[in-house]
Design an enzyme around this catalytic site. Structure first.
Site: not given
Length: 134
Positions: A1-3, A72
């Site tokens: 789950m990238p931000l 991130f």
């Protein structure tokens, strides 16, 4: 789950901003095989002069069309996977009119315990969410 954070200079249309975000997201989905609904992006436009992105000694100049991308995500992906992602992002953005020299990516890794998706809980730690495999 990238931000993902995407910072650009003002002047792009809403459609262009959407295309930037979708293109980066599509590259991440394709390269990392994450669910398409793991889509968490922050797009910020800045007045001219608030983004400084020099060439870092590589011998090229960036334009005012620079796209600064911060990803991130959880640790564990190989350098080969990261490099493949960088290439996919640049290729995709070329398709929406962003020159290769105007694509800047910063990649920040962390651990499962560094995320909270709401309610003040670390859902990967509590078991409410399964820790994604890399």
């Amino acid at each position: 789950m990238p931000l993902v954070r995407i910072d650009v200079n003002q002047g792009r249309s809403p459609e262009e901003l959407t295309a930037l975000s979708r293109t980066v997201h599509d590259a991440i989905v394709a390269e990392y095989e994450i669910p398409a609904r793991d889509y968490f992006h922050i797009l910020t436009e800045h007045p001219q002069g608030q983004i400084v992105a020099q060439d870092a000694g590589l011998g090229f100049e960036r334009t005012s069309g620079v796209v600064m991308i911060q990803i991130f995500t959880q640790e564990g992906r190989s350098q080969v996977a990261k490099s493949s992602l960088f290439e996919a992002i640049a290729a995709g953005l070329a398709g929406v009119g962003v020159a290769g020299e105007d694509v800047f990516v910063g990649y920040v890794e962390n651990t499962a315990g560094d995320w909270s998706f709401g309610f003040g809980r670390s859902q990967y730690v509590t078991g409410e969410l399964a820790v994604p495999s890399n």
